[in-house]
Scaffold this motif. Structure first.
Motif, mmCIF file in Angstrom:
data_model
loop_
_atom_site.group_PDB
_atom_site.id
_atom_site.type_symbol
_atom_site.label_atom_id
_atom_site.label_comp_id
_atom_site.label_asym_id
_atom_site.label_seq_id
_atom_site.Cartn_x
_atom_site.Cartn_y
_atom_site.Cartn_z
ATOM 1 N N PHE A 59 -16.455 6.152 -30.666
ATOM 2 C CA PHE A 59 -16.763 6.107 -29.243
ATOM 3 C C PHE A 59 -15.478 6.197 -28.440
ATOM 4 N N SER A 60 -15.528 6.953 -27.340
ATOM 5 C CA SER A 60 -14.392 7.095 -26.440
ATOM 6 C C SER A 60 -14.943 7.319 -25.032
ATOM 7 N N LEU A 61 -14.313 6.705 -24.053
ATOM 8 C CA LEU A 61 -14.746 6.924 -22.668
ATOM 9 C C LEU A 61 -14.008 8.074 -21.999
ATOM 10 N N ASN A 62 -12.898 8.506 -22.577
ATOM 11 C CA ASN A 62 -12.136 9.575 -21.931
ATOM 12 C C ASN A 62 -12.405 10.955 -22.535
ATOM 13 N N HIS A 63 -13.354 11.043 -23.439
ATOM 14 C CA HIS A 63 -13.797 12.312 -24.031
ATOM 15 C C HIS A 63 -12.693 13.044 -24.786
ATOM 16 N N LYS A 64 -11.673 12.311 -25.228
ATOM 17 C CA LYS A 64 -10.609 12.904 -26.026
ATOM 18 C C LYS A 64 -10.750 12.427 -27.457
ATOM 19 N N LYS A 65 -10.345 13.290 -28.383
ATOM 20 C CA LYS A 65 -10.435 12.947 -29.798
ATOM 21 C C LYS A 65 -9.183 12.209 -30.233
ATOM 22 N N GLY A 66 -9.282 11.542 -31.363
ATOM 23 C CA GLY A 66 -8.142 10.857 -31.949
ATOM 24 C C GLY A 66 -8.254 9.351 -31.852
ATOM 25 N N LEU A 67 -7.655 8.685 -32.806
ATOM 26 C CA LEU A 67 -7.754 7.229 -32.873
ATOM 27 C C LEU A 67 -7.113 6.522 -31.687
ATOM 28 N N ASN A 68 -6.207 7.170 -30.979
ATOM 29 C CA ASN A 68 -5.589 6.555 -29.797
ATOM 30 C C ASN A 68 -6.563 6.465 -28.623
ATOM 31 N N ASN A 69 -7.693 7.125 -28.723
ATOM 32 C CA ASN A 69 -8.665 7.167 -27.632
ATOM 33 C C ASN A 69 -9.957 6.413 -27.937
ATOM 34 N N VAL A 70 -9.966 5.651 -29.011
ATOM 35 C CA VAL A 70 -11.158 4.902 -29.410
ATOM 36 C C VAL A 70 -11.459 3.816 -28.384
ATOM 37 N N LEU A 71 -12.746 3.600 -28.134
ATOM 38 C CA LEU A 71 -13.206 2.549 -27.234
ATOM 39 C C LEU A 71 -12.530 1.229 -27.597
ATOM 40 N N ASN A 72 -11.948 0.560 -26.606
ATOM 41 C CA ASN A 72 -11.269 -0.709 -26.885
ATOM 42 C C ASN A 72 -12.142 -1.886 -26.448
ATOM 43 N N SER A 73 -11.713 -3.098 -26.764
ATOM 44 C CA SER A 73 -12.545 -4.274 -26.519
ATOM 45 C C SER A 73 -12.789 -4.516 -25.032
ATOM 46 N N LYS A 74 -11.825 -4.221 -24.166
ATOM 47 C CA LYS A 74 -12.046 -4.401 -22.730
ATOM 48 C C LYS A 74 -13.104 -3.410 -22.232
ATOM 49 N N GLN A 75 -13.015 -2.158 -22.664
ATOM 50 C CA GLN A 75 -14.011 -1.163 -22.277
ATOM 51 C C GLN A 75 -15.399 -1.554 -22.785
ATOM 52 N N LEU A 76 -15.449 -2.078 -24.001
ATOM 53 C CA LEU A 76 -16.721 -2.508 -24.558
ATOM 54 C C LEU A 76 -17.291 -3.679 -23.759
ATOM 55 N N ASP A 77 -16.454 -4.647 -23.422
ATOM 56 C CA ASP A 77 -16.905 -5.771 -22.589
ATOM 57 C C ASP A 77 -17.461 -5.269 -21.263
ATOM 58 N N ASP A 78 -16.788 -4.305 -20.647
ATOM 59 C CA ASP A 78 -17.254 -3.746 -19.376
ATOM 60 C C ASP A 78 -18.611 -3.051 -19.547
ATOM 61 N N LEU A 79 -18.768 -2.301 -20.634
ATOM 62 C CA LEU A 79 -20.038 -1.619 -20.885
ATOM 63 C C LEU A 79 -21.181 -2.620 -21.065
#
Length: 144
Positions: free
Chosen positions: A51-71
């Motif tokens: 999962f990524s919110l910025n629509h970019k590939k790669g492990l540096n763009n994986v959904l992080n815990s703050k983004q998950l909390d917001d979702l």
């Protein structure tokens, strides 16, 4: 089979259906989490899709815990972006990539109530793919 990194738990421990992986793929890991984890939120991704919110590939763009909390402030389930196929239905999309016998047999084995819902979904032209999800324990219990 392969050796897991130190500290990792395989889906072949505890209450599991690991021996069915060739038929159910990464869903054997979801079953393991449902039966063995006590986490409030459970998710499933796999080796090349995240999962990524910025629509970019790669492990540096994986959904992080703050983004998950917001979702999860406004959602109980997170799914990949819906794919719309416009010129084919969910059913025709499936049978173009797989044998139709299995999906037809699954429908045949359903009760009439489930067949009605199944038919409605199979006629749609959009779906969430990839067996990816993040959801609350309550939602997982209902889903599983």
């Amino acid at each position: 089979p392969f050796d897991l990194p130190a500290g990792w738990i395989g889906d072949d421990s505890g209450d599991n259906i690991s021996d069915k992986n060739s038929s159910f793929n990464e869903l054997t890991a979801l079953y393991w989490a449902w039966k063995n984890s006590e986490a409030d939120i459970i998710g499933l991704v796999h080796y090349r899709r995240y999962f990524s919110l910025n629509h970019k590939k790669g492990l540096n763009n994986v959904l992080n815990s703050k983004q998950l909390d917001d979702l999860f402030k406004n959602n109980q389930i997170v799914l990949p972006k819906k794919r719309n196929y416009y010129i084919q239905t969910n059913y025709s999309h499936y049978v173009h990539a797989h044998h139709s016998e299995a999906i037809n047999k699954a429908r045949e084995l359903m009760s009439p109530t489930y067949q009605t819902s199944y038919d409605k979904i199979m006629k749609r032209t959009g779906q969430h793919l990839f067996n990816m999800l993040i959801m609350t324990r309550q939602q997982l219990d209902e889903y599983a």
